[in-house]
Design a protein around this motif. Structure first.
Motif, mmCIF file in Angstrom:
data_model
loop_
_atom_site.group_PDB
_atom_site.id
_atom_site.type_symbol
_atom_site.label_atom_id
_atom_site.label_comp_id
_atom_site.label_asym_id
_atom_site.label_seq_id
_atom_site.Cartn_x
_atom_site.Cartn_y
_atom_site.Cartn_z
ATOM 1 N N ASN A 133 56.939 59.861 36.255
ATOM 2 C CA ASN A 133 58.045 60.805 36.558
ATOM 3 C C ASN A 133 59.232 60.144 37.431
ATOM 4 O O ASN A 133 59.838 60.856 38.057
ATOM 5 C CB ASN A 133 57.539 61.959 37.181
ATOM 6 C CG ASN A 133 58.295 63.180 36.736
ATOM 7 O OD1 ASN A 133 58.919 63.386 35.410
ATOM 8 N ND2 ASN A 133 58.790 64.009 37.839
ATOM 9 N N THR B 283 54.166 71.971 37.521
ATOM 10 C CA THR B 283 54.076 73.112 36.430
ATOM 11 C C THR B 283 53.352 74.359 37.019
ATOM 12 O O THR B 283 52.231 74.065 37.612
ATOM 13 C CB THR B 283 53.131 72.513 35.346
ATOM 14 O OG1 THR B 283 53.585 71.283 34.888
ATOM 15 C CG2 THR B 283 52.962 73.431 34.149
ATOM 16 N N ASN C 59 57.402 66.704 40.421
ATOM 17 C CA ASN C 59 57.267 67.531 39.274
ATOM 18 C C ASN C 59 56.251 68.752 39.542
ATOM 19 O O ASN C 59 55.390 68.381 40.109
ATOM 20 C CB ASN C 59 57.327 66.825 37.864
ATOM 21 C CG ASN C 59 55.801 66.210 37.758
ATOM 22 O OD1 ASN C 59 55.283 65.587 38.692
ATOM 23 N ND2 ASN C 59 55.499 65.737 36.547
HETATM 24 C C1 LIG Z 1 54.284 65.023 36.407
HETATM 25 O O1 LIG Z 1 54.614 64.159 35.684
HETATM 26 C C2 LIG Z 1 53.660 62.920 35.333
HETATM 27 C C3 LIG Z 1 54.528 61.780 34.576
HETATM 28 O O2 LIG Z 1 55.519 62.279 33.727
HETATM 29 C C4 LIG Z 1 52.516 63.992 34.480
HETATM 30 O O3 LIG Z 1 51.597 62.970 34.190
HETATM 31 C C5 LIG Z 1 52.050 64.795 35.456
HETATM 32 O O4 LIG Z 1 51.113 65.633 34.786
HETATM 33 C C6 LIG Z 1 53.178 65.799 35.726
HETATM 34 N N1 LIG Z 1 52.505 66.741 36.594
HETATM 35 C C7 LIG Z 1 52.684 68.181 36.537
HETATM 36 C C8 LIG Z 1 52.127 69.102 37.662
HETATM 37 O O5 LIG Z 1 53.143 68.533 35.755
#
Ligand SMILES: *[C@@H]1O[C@H](CO)[C@@H](O)[C@H](O)[C@H]1NC(C)=O
Ligand SMILES: *[C@@H]1O[C@H](CO)[C@@H](O)[C@H](O)[C@H]1NC(C)=O
Ligand SMILES: *[C@@H]1O[C@H](CO)[C@@H](O)[C@H](O)[C@H]1NC(C)=O
Ligand SMILES: *[C@@H]1O[C@H](CO)[C@@H](O)[C@H](O)[C@H]1NC(C)=O
Length: 628
Positions: A477, A484, A482
């Motif tokens: 990333n 979710t 990042n």
């Molecule tokens: C954050 O980004 C990384 C790499 O793109 C990904 O593997 C990971 O799942 C992401 N984490 C969340 C919490 O979205």
């Protein structure tokens, strides 16, 4: 008297065949010249690559044009005028513009090089098609400097020369790129090349150059061939005796097979030394040696034979004989009988299939043009122009491979240029982060935005490069925050920015370790109208309006969908619809355009393998010139 007359007529015939003007299609190899400033001259122009100096096949060179006050034809040394064109650091190299005329092209290039110029452009002094600037023949003065010319040289049209001179006299700075990237096709991972040569070793500088080249290049040629990277074929030019001269002494002494295959007399004196006939016979022997060696899958033995023959059987020592040649053949372990079979009977009035095929091959097909300068090297069916020197030719051959398929020999330090050491090669760099766009390759130095730790930089490579999208965020990333939640993902990595991480709208923080949700209702003071009801969410907010009103995010207000506001809202509605439609049409046009230009380049690159396209059309001309 009659004999002298006939002889001069014959030499006119010989000259016209050599110069190619009887055969017709002589091809002028071009590179492109891209003027970037002044704006009034901006664009691409053609220039004809000189047959000396070192064109940067596969590469390009930026420069600023300089037109000297004195010595404008560059026929005298610039030292006499206290002029120097060495470019200061952080300046583009200087390309000297000189006028055509008065002296040899080669002398102009030599003077320009000694003055410190990085390249020379000769402005034609007459309108018409471009010609190939050639080296002077043996009877012309001291050419000791010829092999020492290393700068590229190109001829430009009179009209362009006049325009550049005018811009310079108006005080404009003229900057340009000399570009050889499309001067040679590079379709695949094997390069086919031909060398049109001659066994004659007594023709002055041209013959010396030829044999020096074969000696120098032998090592590289054999490696490329043994490993299957290159397929090489030697060729020999012969011509025929005009019927009205068939019974003359001249044709008898110059030709074999009753005037079918002739070569000019080495000393240009029919009574002295070896005759043209001896040269044709040796030529034939050398082709046959190649054919026989090729059948036994050792085509590279030709290089050994030609160098050994030049050392062991020179004309000067009167050893240019069949016997001497056969000793060399035997020492290489090639089947002599098969070679003699291939040579056949040279005294009778019959075709020799091998020489006939050579004569046919001499006539150019497609983009190649007729071979009329000896020696000529043809790479991927295009005539090589420039100095016949091992390093320069290897560079050109390497440029004939599809990028990334070039063999190791092409990437060896011998032919790298170290141009990045000085002034970073004129390319973009980020001194703090120690990132540079300059890369030394056999193709010359290239200014190309780099790939640093998985991050692709994009830009023109000269004035700017920036970390680019996709790749940057795909790896870890981009090192940014990042997260979710509830099926919604937010990321602080921005695809089209070099500035690293930036919290997305609705968040605040350093973007690397954390981004905190902003309470828009409190901090941004949104959704504050009397009818509004604000609720913060992760990464945003929700606003609802009381009593059937509709929340308009753009205006951060609640509006009525009923009568009083109708016309107003209707107008707004149509603006939105119209805007969306316009954006849609715009996107579609951009999409169509991109598809078109993509298809265009794809198709062009395929077509270019079969025929010359307007980007690098070759205009047949009437020959090459050495001077004025
Ligand atoms: C954050 O980004 C990384 C790499 O793109 C990904 O593997 C990971 O799942 C992401 N984490 C969340 C919490 O979205
Ligand atoms: C070149 O410079 C030298 C010394 O600086 C000077 O004597 C000479 O006159 C100059 N020549 C020209 C042609 O300007
Ligand atoms: C050309 O270069 C060679 C070798 O570098 C040198 O010996 C020779 O003197 C040079 N010739 C001229 C005319 O400068
Ligand atoms: C040499 O041999 C190769 C393969 O064996 C063949 O493709 C090529 O045409 C031959 N060249 C000549 C000039 O005979």
């Amino acid at each position: 008297m009659a004999r002298t007359w006939e002889r001069s007529k014959l030499s006119i015939w010989v000259w016209c065949v050599l110069a190619g003007s009887c055969l017709g299609r002589f091809v002028v190899e071009k590179n492109s010249l891209k003027v970037s400033t002044p704006a009034s001259l901006k664009g691409s122009y053609e220039s004809a690559i000189g047959n000396f100096g070192v064109p940067q096949y596969g590469g390009s060179m930026p420069g600023t044009v300089f037109y000297p006050k004195d010595n404008r034809d560059a026929c005298e040394s610039f030292e006499n005028f206290n002029a120097s064109f060495k470019s200061a650091t952080r300046q583009l190299p200087i390309v000297l513009l000189a006028d055509r005329g008065v002296c040899y092209f080669t002398l102009k290039a030599w003077n320009a090089q000694n003055g410190g110029a990085a390249a020379i452009l000769v402005a034609d002094d007459r309108d018409g098609d471009l010609i190939t600037m050639d080296t002077p023949g043996e009877d012309h003065g001291d050419s000791g400097y010829l092999q020492n010319i290393t700068i590229p040289a190109a001829l430009i049209k009179k009209s362009l020369g006049d325009d550049i001179k005018k811009a310079l006299s108006d005080g404009d700075m003229v900057t340009m790129h000399l570009d050889w990237t499309e001067a040679l096709p590079h379709p695949d991972e094997r390069v086919e090349y031909e060398f049109w040569t001659n066994s004659n070793d007594e023709c002055g500088p041209k013959c010396d150059t030829q044999i020096e080249f074969v000696k120098n290049f032998k090592g590289a040629a054999q490696i490329l061939e043994r490993k299957g990277y290159a397929q090489f074929t030697p060729h020999y030019i012969t011509w025929f005796c005009p019927p009205e001269f068939l019974s003359s002494d001249q044709c008898r002494s110059q030709c074999i097979n009753n005037g079918r295959y002739c070569a000019p007399d080495p000393e240009q004196d029919f009574g002295k030394g070896y005759n043209g006939r001896d040269v044709v016979l040796q030529n034939l022997r050398q082709i046959c040696l190649f054919k026989v060696a090729n059948v036994s899958s050792k085509p590279w033995l030709w290089w050994d034979f030609v160098t050994d023959f030049a050392i062991r059987c020179p004309m000067k020592e009167e050893k240019f004989t069949k016997e001497c040649a056969e000793k060399v053949i035997q020492s290489l372990g090639v089947d002599l009988e098969k070679i003699n079979e291939c040579i056949g009977d040279t005294d009778t009035d019959v075709d020799n299939p091998v020489l006939k095929a050579e004569q046919d091959a001499q006539i150019g097909e497609g983009s190649r043009g007729d071979v009329s300068i000896l020696p000529t090297l043809i790479i991927n069916n295009r005539q090589y122009r420039g100095k016949l020197d091992g390093g320069a030719v290897l560079k050109a051959l390497c440029a004939g491979f599809q990028e990334t398929t070039e063999p190791a020999i092409c990437l060896s330090s011998d032919i790298e240029t170290n141009e990045c050491l000085e002034n970073n090669g004129g390319c973009w760099q980020d001194k703090v982060a120690k990132i540079t766009a300059c890369r030394d390759t056999f193709r010359g130095r290239v200014c190309e935005c780099p790939l640093v730790q998985g991050v692709k930089f994009v830009g023109d490579g000269y004035t700017h490069c920036e970390a680019s999208g996709t790749l940057h965020c795909e790896t870890n990333n981009g090192g940014c925050w990042n997260d979710t939640r509830g099926g919604r993902t937010f990321s602080a990595c921005v695809d089209d920015s070099s500035t690293g991480c930036k919290c997305p709208p609705g968040f605040t923080g350093d973007g690397v370790n954390s981004c905190e949700d902003v309470d828009e209702c409190k901090e941004k003071k949104v959704c504050q109208c009397p009818e509004c009801k604000c609720k913060d969410t992760w990464g945003g907010f929700e606003c609802t309006c009381s009593s059937g009103l509709l929340y308009m995010r753009e205006y951060d207000t609640c509006i009525s969908t009923h009568s009083a506001k109708k016309s107003n809202f209707g107008g707004f509605f149509w603006i939105v619809i119209f805007g969306l439609a316009a954006a849609g049409v715009g996107a579609y046009v951009v999409y169509k355009y991109r598809i078109r230009s993509y298809m265009d380049t794809e198709i062009r690159s395929i077509m270019a393998q079969y025929m010359p396209l307007d980007g690098h059309v070759e205009v047949p001309s009437h020959g090459s010139h050495t001077d004025i």
